[in-house]
Design an enzyme around this catalytic site. Structure first.
Site, mmCIF file in Angstrom:
data_model
loop_
_atom_site.group_PDB
_atom_site.id
_atom_site.type_symbol
_atom_site.label_atom_id
_atom_site.label_comp_id
_atom_site.label_asym_id
_atom_site.label_seq_id
_atom_site.Cartn_x
_atom_site.Cartn_y
_atom_site.Cartn_z
ATOM 1 C CG ASP A 218 -35.516 -25.568 29.476
ATOM 2 O OD1 ASP A 218 -35.205 -24.148 29.685
ATOM 3 O OD2 ASP A 218 -35.727 -26.242 30.490
ATOM 4 C CD GLU B 68 -36.259 -22.737 26.518
ATOM 5 O OE1 GLU B 68 -35.968 -22.080 27.319
ATOM 6 O OE2 GLU B 68 -37.562 -23.171 26.268
#
Length: 157
Positions: A53, A124
Site C-alpha cells: 500500500d 497491494e
C-alpha cells in the site's frame, strides 16, 4: 488440504520473475485459507499488503507529480481514483489474480464485494512482494505498466 500453487504461468504472463517464490506465494494467501489449512506453514498476505500500500501510494504520487503540472487537489483526486479498491480489483482480475487466490471454502464461493476487497488487497500484497524481492524500481515499473495506464480512462470518465 490446500497445496501451494504454481505461479510460473502468472510470472510469464505479467513479465515479473520472482527470485524468492515464497514471497510471491504469500501475496496470494488470505487469512481464511490458513484458518482451514494450518499445515500450510505460510504467512498470510496482510503484512505484504501493508507494505505494498505504501509503495503503491509513493509510486503513483511520484508519477503524477513528475508527469502532470496540475494543481495538488486534482492530483489527489486522480490518485484516489487509481488506488481505490474498485480499480485495484479490476486490474487484479485483468491480470488473472483470481485464479491464484488461496482462500477458505467460504471465501472461495463469495464473488461479491468481499472478493473485490480481497483482490484489491492482493494487488497491494503483490506490490509489497515485488518490492521486497526486486526493489522499488521493479515495483514502480509494475505499477506503471498495470495501473497508471488506467489514468486516461479515469480522466475521460
Amino acid at each position: 488440504m490446500k497445496t501451494l500453487k504454481d505461479f510460473s504461468k502468472l510470472e510469464n504472463a505479467i513479465g515479473v520473475k520472482f527470485k524468492n517464490k515464497k514471497l510471491l506465494q504469500q501475496a496470494f494467501v488470505h487469512r481464511s485459507c490458513l484458518n482451514e489449512n494450518p499445515s500450510l506453514k505460510m504467512d498470510h498476505n496482510e503484512r505484504l499488503e501493508f507494505l505494498g500500500d505504501a509503495v503503491l501510494e509513493l509510486a503513483v504520487t511520484k508519477n503524477l507529480f513528475k508527469e502532470y503540472s496540475n494543481p495538488e487537489g486534482e492530483l489527489t483526486t486522480w490518485r484516489a481514483a487509481l488506488v481505490n479498491s474498485k480499480m485495484l480489483s479490476e486490474v487484479s482480475s485483468g491480470l488473472g489474480f483470481n485464479e491464484y487466490l488461496m482462500l477458505s471454502k467460504g471465501e472461495s464461493q463469495d464473488n461479491g464485494r468481499a472478493r473485490q476487497f480481497i483482490l484489491a488487497n492482493t494487488f497491494e500484497a503483490f506490490i509489497g512482494a515485488i518490492y521486497l524481492d526486486q526493489g522499488f524500481d521493479a515495483a514502480e515499473t509494475f505499477i506503471k505498466t498495470n495501473l497508471l495506464c488506467e489514468l486516461p480512462k479515469i480522466l475521460k470518465e
